[in-house]
Design an enzyme around this catalytic site. Sequence first.
Site, PDB file in Angstrom:
ATOM      1  N   SER A  15       9.634   2.477  -0.942  1.00  0.00           N
ATOM      2  CA  SER A  15       8.767   1.432  -1.499  1.00  0.00           C
ATOM      3  C   SER A  15       9.465   0.084  -1.624  1.00  0.00           C
ATOM      4  CB  SER A  15       8.235   1.870  -2.867  1.00  0.00           C
ATOM      5  OG  SER A  15       9.251   2.411  -3.686  1.00  0.00           O
ATOM      6  N   GLY A  18       7.000  -3.288   2.980  1.00  0.00           N
ATOM      7  CA  GLY A  18       5.820  -2.852   3.714  1.00  0.00           C
ATOM      8  C   GLY A  18       4.729  -2.263   2.844  1.00  0.00           C
ATOM      9  N   ILE A  19       4.069  -1.243   3.385  1.00  0.00           N
ATOM     10  CA  ILE A  19       2.974  -0.588   2.676  1.00  0.00           C
ATOM     11  C   ILE A  19       3.474   0.026   1.367  1.00  0.00           C
ATOM     12  CG2 ILE A  19       1.359   1.353   2.765  1.00  0.00           C
ATOM     13  CD1 ILE A  19       1.054   0.827   5.774  1.00  0.00           C
ATOM     14  N   GLY A  20       4.674   0.596   1.382  1.00  0.00           N
ATOM     15  CA  GLY A  20       5.211   1.209   0.172  1.00  0.00           C
ATOM     16  C   GLY A  20       5.344   0.220  -0.963  1.00  0.00           C
ATOM     17  N   SER A 141      -1.692   8.753   9.036  1.00  0.00           N
ATOM     18  CA  SER A 141      -2.050   7.655   9.933  1.00  0.00           C
ATOM     19  C   SER A 141      -3.238   8.073  10.787  1.00  0.00           C
ATOM     20  CB  SER A 141      -0.869   7.330  10.851  1.00  0.00           C
ATOM     21  OG  SER A 141      -1.258   6.502  11.932  1.00  0.00           O
ATOM     22  N   TYR A 154       5.640  10.901  16.705  1.00  0.00           N
ATOM     23  CA  TYR A 154       5.061  10.248  15.527  1.00  0.00           C
ATOM     24  C   TYR A 154       3.686  10.819  15.221  1.00  0.00           C
ATOM     25  CZ  TYR A 154       2.865   6.607  12.682  1.00  0.00           C
ATOM     26  OH  TYR A 154       2.177   5.926  11.694  1.00  0.00           O
TER      27      TYR A 154
END
Length: 264
Positions: A15, A18-20, A141, A154
């Site tokens: 975190s 980015g998204i975190g 995702s 991925y």
Amino acid sequence: MKIDLSGKTAIVSASSGGIGLAIATGLAEAGANTIINGRSKDAVDSAIAKIRDRIADAKLCGIPSDLSTQAGTDALVKAIPAADILVNNLGVFGPGDLFTTKDEDWERYFCMNVMSGVRLTRAYLRGMMERKWGRVVFMSSESGLKIPPDMLAYGFSKTAQLSIARGIAKFAAGSGVTVNAVLPGPTASEGARKMVAETAKKEGKTIEQALNEFVMATRGSSIIRRAASTEEVANMVVYACSTQASATTGAALRVDGGIVDSLT
């Protein structure tokens, strides 16, 4: 709807950016005692400073550790032995098809994207179930549903997260603990912006223009026809972690801009 997570302890893996970081910021804004994680102390301290710039009274604690390893997980659990909310956000992505992805690359995706969440959930789920309340979110995702052949390992790892989240949700049935997966599509994180920065400069475009053109070139089924912001993804995660989301569990919650062409 007012989401109030006061008194709850929330851990968000990876975190520091980015998204975190957006998720951690959203949880802190909702009043949660939020644990910031990254591999280096400098990155964690920087993330905490960014959140405090926005939320002066945020309740934050930084734990630098590499959660792709058992030792890193053990260090985090020793420092934070109990949590009410766990967001398994740690993950890596990159190109690689069947022929170009080596065995060690497959193992790296598995350890980081899959096992990090398995280990953390194993460490914290029992306590949540005993206390009759908890929230676990796996950051998957849209690539877990629309497997990209040029990012095969991925995509595999993101599909695995969907299976694991669903199975754990069923394991925790009736306990007051919900377990869900959130599926972002292309997102304008720092990493994605850096990825298109050189192309944008060469073509005299803004990074936003280059990123949105990349979305349409590689994810032509997008309905919003752009990359999502990290905050848009975080909003879904914060809701999934809220008391209001008590009937949402075992779900794959898409924030993909409509890329996955499915009615379910």
